[in-house]
Motif scaffolding. Structure first.
Motif, PDB file in Angstrom:
ATOM      1  N   LYS A  64     -41.665  53.919  49.539  1.00  0.00           N
ATOM      2  CA  LYS A  64     -40.849  53.415  50.639  1.00  0.00           C
ATOM      3  C   LYS A  64     -39.537  52.902  50.066  1.00  0.00           C
ATOM      4  CE  LYS A  64     -43.001  48.792  50.716  1.00  0.00           C
ATOM      5  NZ  LYS A  64     -43.699  47.808  51.567  1.00  0.00           N
ATOM      6  N   ARG A  65     -38.488  53.037  50.825  1.00  0.00           N
ATOM      7  CA  ARG A  65     -37.158  52.666  50.336  1.00  0.00           C
ATOM      8  C   ARG A  65     -36.751  51.248  50.735  1.00  0.00           C
ATOM      9  NH1 ARG A  65     -36.837  57.993  52.104  1.00  0.00           N
ATOM     10  NH2 ARG A  65     -36.404  59.495  50.433  1.00  0.00           N
ATOM     11  N   ARG A  66     -37.347  50.718  51.786  1.00  0.00           N
ATOM     12  CA  ARG A  66     -36.968  49.384  52.255  1.00  0.00           C
ATOM     13  C   ARG A  66     -38.102  48.805  53.084  1.00  0.00           C
ATOM     14  NH1 ARG A  66     -32.651  48.520  56.654  1.00  0.00           N
ATOM     15  NH2 ARG A  66     -34.021  46.742  56.872  1.00  0.00           N
ATOM     16  N   TRP A  93     -33.429  46.785  51.415  1.00  0.00           N
ATOM     17  CA  TRP A  93     -33.564  47.976  50.572  1.00  0.00           C
ATOM     18  C   TRP A  93     -34.171  47.632  49.212  1.00  0.00           C
ATOM     19  CZ3 TRP A  93     -33.098  52.642  52.556  1.00  0.00           C
ATOM     20  CH2 TRP A  93     -32.319  52.822  53.705  1.00  0.00           C
ATOM     21  N   ASN A 151     -34.838  50.555  47.138  1.00  0.00           N
ATOM     22  CA  ASN A 151     -34.225  51.652  46.386  1.00  0.00           C
ATOM     23  C   ASN A 151     -33.740  52.680  47.402  1.00  0.00           C
ATOM     24  OD1 ASN A 151     -33.565  53.813  44.752  1.00  0.00           O
ATOM     25  ND2 ASN A 151     -35.357  53.589  43.422  1.00  0.00           N
ATOM     26  N   GLN A 152     -32.486  52.529  47.805  1.00  0.00           N
ATOM     27  CA  GLN A 152     -31.948  53.365  48.876  1.00  0.00           C
ATOM     28  C   GLN A 152     -31.893  54.834  48.485  1.00  0.00           C
ATOM     29  OE1 GLN A 152     -28.390  51.697  50.495  1.00  0.00           O
ATOM     30  NE2 GLN A 152     -28.186  53.230  52.116  1.00  0.00           N
ATOM     31  N   ASP A 153     -31.771  55.104  47.191  1.00  0.00           N
ATOM     32  CA  ASP A 153     -31.633  56.480  46.713  1.00  0.00           C
ATOM     33  C   ASP A 153     -32.935  57.071  46.191  1.00  0.00           C
ATOM     34  OD1 ASP A 153     -28.827  56.416  47.236  1.00  0.00           O
ATOM     35  OD2 ASP A 153     -28.536  55.304  45.367  1.00  0.00           O
ATOM     36  N   ALA A 154     -34.056  56.410  46.435  1.00  0.00           N
ATOM     37  CA  ALA A 154     -35.350  56.907  45.953  1.00  0.00           C
ATOM     38  C   ALA A 154     -35.625  58.302  46.493  1.00  0.00           C
ATOM     39  CB  ALA A 154     -36.461  55.950  46.370  1.00  0.00           C
ATOM     40  N   ARG A 155     -36.105  59.180  45.614  1.00  0.00           N
ATOM     41  CA  ARG A 155     -36.299  60.582  45.988  1.00  0.00           C
ATOM     42  C   ARG A 155     -37.784  60.935  46.048  1.00  0.00           C
ATOM     43  NH1 ARG A 155     -32.247  64.162  42.373  1.00  0.00           N
ATOM     44  NH2 ARG A 155     -33.792  65.710  43.105  1.00  0.00           N
ATOM     45  N   GLY A 170     -36.741  53.260  56.007  1.00  0.00           N
ATOM     46  CA  GLY A 170     -35.898  54.226  55.303  1.00  0.00           C
ATOM     47  C   GLY A 170     -36.575  55.531  54.967  1.00  0.00           C
ATOM     48  N   ASP A 224     -40.028  63.369  53.864  1.00  0.00           N
ATOM     49  CA  ASP A 224     -40.489  62.874  52.561  1.00  0.00           C
ATOM     50  C   ASP A 224     -41.886  63.409  52.234  1.00  0.00           C
ATOM     51  OD1 ASP A 224     -38.178  61.408  51.996  1.00  0.00           O
ATOM     52  OD2 ASP A 224     -38.922  59.634  53.037  1.00  0.00           O
ATOM     53  N   MET A 272     -42.114  49.973  43.759  1.00  0.00           N
ATOM     54  CA  MET A 272     -40.780  50.441  44.126  1.00  0.00           C
ATOM     55  C   MET A 272     -39.657  49.568  43.584  1.00  0.00           C
ATOM     56  SD  MET A 272     -41.076  53.313  45.768  1.00  0.00           S
ATOM     57  CE  MET A 272     -39.379  53.463  46.313  1.00  0.00           C
TER      58      MET A 272
END
Length: 267
Positions: free
Chosen positions: A60-62, A68, A70-74, A100, A105, A254
């Motif tokens: 999860k990004r946030r 947040w 990790n806003q850029d987590a892939r 997010g 995903d 995360m």
């Protein structure tokens, strides 16, 4: 429901109206019916039961309370890293506004991992169960706090028809009435969804009544999962002694600075 949970579910209802306008329920059902059978090795319950770690590693990004992580987590990087590090299953948040995430995903991660994937979202409508099956999830989360017992059973039975397992999330003793033969796993949430305050002791407090609730079900009893606030191997060991076989961990992973470098070693 109250506070944050009430806000999230209200937004989810509005979101579903738009999604059904974009892709009709009839078309979604047709797409799902054309899918091949689920692979048997991606049973989340069985994976947790046989795993040495029992960890459900969450992507999860946030979050609504922390913002947040990790806003850029892939999704093509972190879930495979979780698998390499020894996770037993994956939890992927698909709520966009508050966490997010997206259904994309799961679609991205699915061909890159062999672990079972839980679609974690605020599921209140059969449409979302069909979505989960279409993108490749192996299990869905149902939250007692935002469903009636009848709604929960309807969604759980549909999930089984679509070859998906069900993790039922509870938080209070009053919600143990939701547990029946349609539930594969029961998650004791250590986070209050009204305030988002987390206390891992909730699992220890609830363990005796939870085990009592499932004991009449014998071999068909759901597997017990502790969710949120778990940040050490010592805590997991104590939870296992209390009867839990699964441990859902998100924020502690995360927010780790070396997320792609054996992240589960932080526990």
């Amino acid at each position: 429901m109250n506070d944050i949970l009430n806000e999230i579910v209200a937004h989810k209802r509005a979101e579903l109206i738009l999604q059904k306008q974009a892709v009709s329920p009839e078309h979604l059902c047709t797409q799902v019916k054309d899918l091949p059978s689920r692979p048997s090795h991606r049973s989340m319950k069985q994976s947790l039961k046989t795993s040495s770690t029992g960890i459900i590693a969450e992507f999860k990004r946030r979050s609504p309370s922390k913002g947040w992580f990790n806003q850029d987590a892939r999704a093509d990087q972190i879930p495979p890293a979780y698998e390499r590090a020894g996770a037993a299953a994956l939890s992927i948040l698909t709520d966009e506004k508050y966490f997010g995430g997206s259904l994309g995903d799961i679609r991205t991660a699915c061909p890159l991992v062999s672990l079972p994937i839980l679609r974690k979202d605020f599921i209140i409508d059969p449409y979302q169960v069909y979505q989960a099956r279409l993108v490749g999830a192996d299990a869905i989360l149902l939250i007692a706090a935002c469903l009636s017992t009848a709604q929960c059973r309807e969604l759980a039975c549909l999930a089984h028809e679509l070859q998906l397992e069900v993790l039922l999330e509870v938080h209070r003793p009053e919600e143990l009435d939701y547990i029946d033969e349609s539930i594969d796993m029961v998650g004791m949430n250590n986070r209050n969804l009204g305030s988002f305050v987390t206390d891992v002791n909730n699992s220890f407090r609830m363990a005796p009544v939870l085990k009592q609730a499932i004991s009449p079900m014998g071999e068909q009893a759901p597997l017990l999962v502790s969710e949120s606030g778990i940040d050490s191997a010592d805590t997991m060991a104590k939870l296992r002694e209390a009867g839990f076989q699964g441990f859902l961990i998100g924020e502690a992973l995360m927010t780790h600075k070396n997320l792609l470098d054996k992240p589960l070693n932080i526990l």
